[in-house]
Design a protein around this motif. Structure first.
Motif, mmCIF file in Angstrom:
data_model
loop_
_atom_site.group_PDB
_atom_site.id
_atom_site.type_symbol
_atom_site.label_atom_id
_atom_site.label_comp_id
_atom_site.label_asym_id
_atom_site.label_seq_id
_atom_site.Cartn_x
_atom_site.Cartn_y
_atom_site.Cartn_z
ATOM 1 N N GLN A 7 3.607 12.518 0.314
ATOM 2 C CA GLN A 7 3.944 11.447 -0.626
ATOM 3 C C GLN A 7 3.744 10.076 0.021
ATOM 4 O OE1 GLN A 7 4.438 11.617 -3.765
ATOM 5 N NE2 GLN A 7 4.469 13.825 -3.862
ATOM 6 N N THR A 10 0.210 9.321 0.100
ATOM 7 C CA THR A 10 -0.222 8.949 -1.249
ATOM 8 C C THR A 10 0.042 7.465 -1.494
ATOM 9 O OG1 THR A 10 0.118 11.164 -2.136
ATOM 10 C CG2 THR A 10 0.164 9.353 -3.728
ATOM 11 N N ILE A 11 1.179 6.972 -1.039
ATOM 12 C CA ILE A 11 1.482 5.538 -1.172
ATOM 13 C C ILE A 11 0.409 4.727 -0.464
ATOM 14 C CG2 ILE A 11 3.108 3.689 -0.603
ATOM 15 C CD1 ILE A 11 5.350 5.866 -0.708
ATOM 16 N N SER A 14 -3.106 5.117 -2.263
ATOM 17 C CA SER A 14 -3.134 4.456 -3.574
ATOM 18 C C SER A 14 -3.091 2.945 -3.422
ATOM 19 C CB SER A 14 -1.966 4.936 -4.435
ATOM 20 O OG SER A 14 -2.091 6.307 -4.705
ATOM 21 N N ALA A 15 -2.279 2.474 -2.486
ATOM 22 C CA ALA A 15 -2.204 1.028 -2.253
ATOM 23 C C ALA A 15 -3.540 0.497 -1.743
ATOM 24 C CB ALA A 15 -1.083 0.708 -1.266
ATOM 25 N N ASP A 48 -1.689 1.261 -8.258
ATOM 26 C CA ASP A 48 -0.350 0.799 -7.887
ATOM 27 C C ASP A 48 0.731 1.659 -8.535
ATOM 28 O OD1 ASP A 48 -0.727 -1.243 -6.040
ATOM 29 O OD2 ASP A 48 -0.841 -2.821 -7.561
ATOM 30 N N ALA A 51 1.092 4.733 -6.527
ATOM 31 C CA ALA A 51 1.846 4.433 -5.302
ATOM 32 C C ALA A 51 3.329 4.306 -5.620
ATOM 33 C CB ALA A 51 1.324 3.147 -4.659
ATOM 34 N N HIS A 52 3.645 3.657 -6.722
ATOM 35 C CA HIS A 52 5.038 3.466 -7.105
ATOM 36 C C HIS A 52 5.715 4.806 -7.400
ATOM 37 C CE1 HIS A 52 8.421 2.502 -9.820
ATOM 38 N NE2 HIS A 52 8.585 1.510 -8.950
ATOM 39 N N GLN A 55 6.385 6.467 -4.157
ATOM 40 C CA GLN A 55 7.473 5.738 -3.498
ATOM 41 C C GLN A 55 8.817 6.126 -4.104
ATOM 42 O OE1 GLN A 55 8.040 1.690 -4.712
ATOM 43 N NE2 GLN A 55 8.495 1.037 -2.628
ATOM 44 N N ALA A 79 3.660 2.423 4.939
ATOM 45 C CA ALA A 79 3.303 2.649 3.539
ATOM 46 C C ALA A 79 3.835 1.528 2.660
ATOM 47 C CB ALA A 79 3.846 4.000 3.069
ATOM 48 N N GLN A 80 5.070 1.129 2.880
ATOM 49 C CA GLN A 80 5.677 0.044 2.100
ATOM 50 C C GLN A 80 4.901 -1.258 2.285
ATOM 51 O OE1 GLN A 80 7.597 2.027 0.001
ATOM 52 N NE2 GLN A 80 8.756 0.158 -0.055
ATOM 53 N N TYR A 83 1.760 -1.031 0.241
ATOM 54 C CA TYR A 83 2.057 -1.092 -1.193
ATOM 55 C C TYR A 83 2.388 -2.519 -1.630
ATOM 56 C CZ TYR A 83 4.418 -0.128 -5.635
ATOM 57 O OH TYR A 83 4.802 -0.137 -6.941
#
Length: 110
Positions: A7, A10-11, A14-15, A48, A51-52, A55, A79-80, A83
């Protein structure tokens, strides 16, 4: 923990996709291709949202006290960071597209 790391990745992925599409949209502005820019920004927004969603899943697991929940790891912080910068880039580029599109529309009317 493996699902949690997936996961988090993935963030990051995707970001990265979002930021890439946002900057591709900015390149469209140079060509005055505002329709293309808006389409790319819509794709950036979808990335996004992915990503959300990832998250939210990671945070929900952490708050639930699940055994496989990740603590605040360096990977999650990374990751944050990705994002948040992708969201900022997309938001800023959306405004730039609007500004240039409006400017060009005004100059065409003159």
């Amino acid at each position: 923990m493996e699902n949690n790391e997936q996961q988090i990745m993935t963030i990051i992925g995707s970001a990265g996709a979002s930021k890439g599409k946002a900057f591709a949209a900015l390149a469209c502005v140079r060509e005055r291709d505002y329709e293309g820019a808006r389409a790319l920004l819509a794709e950036a927004k979808e990335a996004d949202l992915a990503a959300h969603a990832a998250q939210t899943e990671v945070i929900t697991q952490a708050l639930s006290g699940a055994e496989n929940a990740a603590a605040a790891s360096l990977l999650m912080v990374h990751a944050q960071d990705h994002y948040m910068t992708s969201q900022l880039a997309r938001d800023l580029i959306e405004e730039i597209v609007k500004i240039f599109e409006e400017r060009d529309a005004e100059s065409e009317q003159a």
